[in-house]
Scaffold this motif. Sequence first.
Motif, short mmCIF file in Angstrom:
data_model
loop_
_atom_site.label_atom_id
_atom_site.label_comp_id
_atom_site.label_asym_id
_atom_site.label_seq_id
_atom_site.Cartn_x
_atom_site.Cartn_y
_atom_site.Cartn_z
N ASP A 62 41.58 67.86 65.51
CA ASP A 62 42.97 67.70 65.07
C ASP A 62 43.08 67.57 63.55
OD1 ASP A 62 43.91 67.78 67.66
OD2 ASP A 62 43.77 65.61 67.93
N ASN A 63 41.99 67.82 62.85
CA ASN A 63 41.98 67.64 61.40
C ASN A 63 41.35 68.83 60.70
OD1 ASN A 63 42.60 64.49 60.85
ND2 ASN A 63 41.45 64.70 62.76
N PHE A 64 41.63 68.95 59.42
CA PHE A 64 40.92 69.89 58.57
C PHE A 64 39.65 69.22 58.06
CE2 PHE A 64 45.21 71.67 58.09
CZ PHE A 64 44.95 73.03 58.21
N THR A 65 38.65 70.02 57.76
CA THR A 65 37.52 69.54 56.98
C THR A 65 38.04 69.19 55.59
OG1 THR A 65 36.00 70.95 58.22
CG2 THR A 65 35.26 70.19 56.06
N ALA A 66 37.43 68.22 54.95
CA ALA A 66 37.86 67.83 53.60
C ALA A 66 37.90 69.05 52.69
CB ALA A 66 36.91 66.77 53.05
N GLN A 67 38.87 69.06 51.78
CA GLN A 67 39.06 70.19 50.87
C GLN A 67 39.21 69.67 49.44
OE1 GLN A 67 39.88 73.50 52.33
NE2 GLN A 67 39.58 72.67 54.37
N ASP A 121 37.98 73.62 61.23
CA ASP A 121 37.67 74.78 60.41
C ASP A 121 36.24 74.78 59.89
OD1 ASP A 121 38.16 72.53 58.91
OD2 ASP A 121 39.15 73.57 57.27
N PHE A 122 35.36 74.03 60.54
CA PHE A 122 34.01 73.84 60.02
C PHE A 122 33.02 74.91 60.48
CE2 PHE A 122 29.87 71.53 59.74
CZ PHE A 122 29.91 71.22 58.38
N THR A 123 33.43 75.83 61.32
CA THR A 123 32.49 76.77 61.95
C THR A 123 31.62 77.52 60.95
OG1 THR A 123 34.02 77.10 63.80
CG2 THR A 123 32.29 78.75 63.50
N GLU A 124 32.23 78.04 59.88
CA GLU A 124 31.47 78.81 58.90
C GLU A 124 30.41 77.95 58.21
OE1 GLU A 124 32.26 81.81 55.08
OE2 GLU A 124 33.89 80.57 55.87
N TYR A 125 30.77 76.73 57.88
CA TYR A 125 29.84 75.80 57.22
C TYR A 125 28.71 75.45 58.20
CZ TYR A 125 28.96 72.39 53.42
OH TYR A 125 28.45 71.69 52.35
N GLN A 126 29.07 75.21 59.45
CA GLN A 126 28.08 74.89 60.47
C GLN A 126 27.03 76.00 60.58
OE1 GLN A 126 28.43 72.19 62.87
NE2 GLN A 126 26.79 72.76 64.29
N GLN A 127 27.49 77.22 60.60
CA GLN A 127 26.57 78.36 60.70
C GLN A 127 25.66 78.45 59.49
OE1 GLN A 127 29.44 81.51 61.22
NE2 GLN A 127 29.56 81.24 63.45
#
Length: 312
Positions: free
Chosen positions: A96-101, A73-79
């Motif tokens: 296979d993981n979520f970014t830390a929340q 789910d890191f795409t938005e942060y990457q951009q």
Amino acid sequence: MKTLICGSMAYDTIMVFEDRFQHHILPEKIHSLSVAFLVPTLRKEFGGTAGNIAYNLNLLGTDPLIMATVGHDFTEYQQRLESLNISTRYIRHLNDNFTAQAFITTDLDDNQITAFHPGAMNFSQLNQVEEAEHVSFGVVSPDGKQGMIEHASSFVKQGIPFLFDPGQGLPMFSGEELLNFIEQASYFAVNDYEAQLLVDKTQLSIEDLAQRVEAAVVTKGAEGSVIYTNNETIHIPAVRAENIVDPTGCGDAYRAGLIYGITHGWSWAKAGRLAALMGSLKIGHRGGQNHHYSLVEITTQFRQHFDLDLYT
């Protein structure tokens, strides 16, 4: 030469409780705590210690490197990082993981209750400090436990000085493990609560621990900060903020100023003052990365507050 920041990248869900926790937590019932806080204000922010430090170093005109593990789910942060021209070269994606929340509830006194899901951060040991190029300074900040241990060891093997910034990861480690970090580090930085926890775990005073590094830094919020170095205690005044809005990320902003001063060969008195200014600029904005200042604005404020020039 660059600073390599090993640490967390996270999404912060920040909620504001429009009252004080102390009015709703009964000390005599703490053994059976069951409370619910109505939080009419909620927002999601870009965060994580490594991300916040890098953001502030970027404001100061440097080009930091982030080493972290993130999820699908890191795409938005990457951009976002790419839009700021912050390198993502050493950010590893684990699908296979979520970014830390982080889920943070803040009350009217700026007390915080945080729940944290580490997600991909648990696999930070997959990253290797040796893979990063042209690094002259390092940071070991809150991350997966094994990753923090291995990254500290790798900085030592590479002959790279580093700042140990355990933050909210401090409770993961025993006193012996914390002493080992400090023996390897060139510097360490903690807030006053973490300092007491460090003392309790190691059974050594902050002054004793400071003897094992070039400098130890303890931040104390509105009371400023203290830098212990070469048997000297340097008191750094806090910079009065125009508005006190949100403490989230203030410590990371402070550390960015400190790192800037260290890597530019400044005196501790000057480096601490830039750190204090960066924390003050951050606290007037929601979230860890929503304060926008040009280098000219930071330079001007530094001169106004301390009668010092950023470049001399």
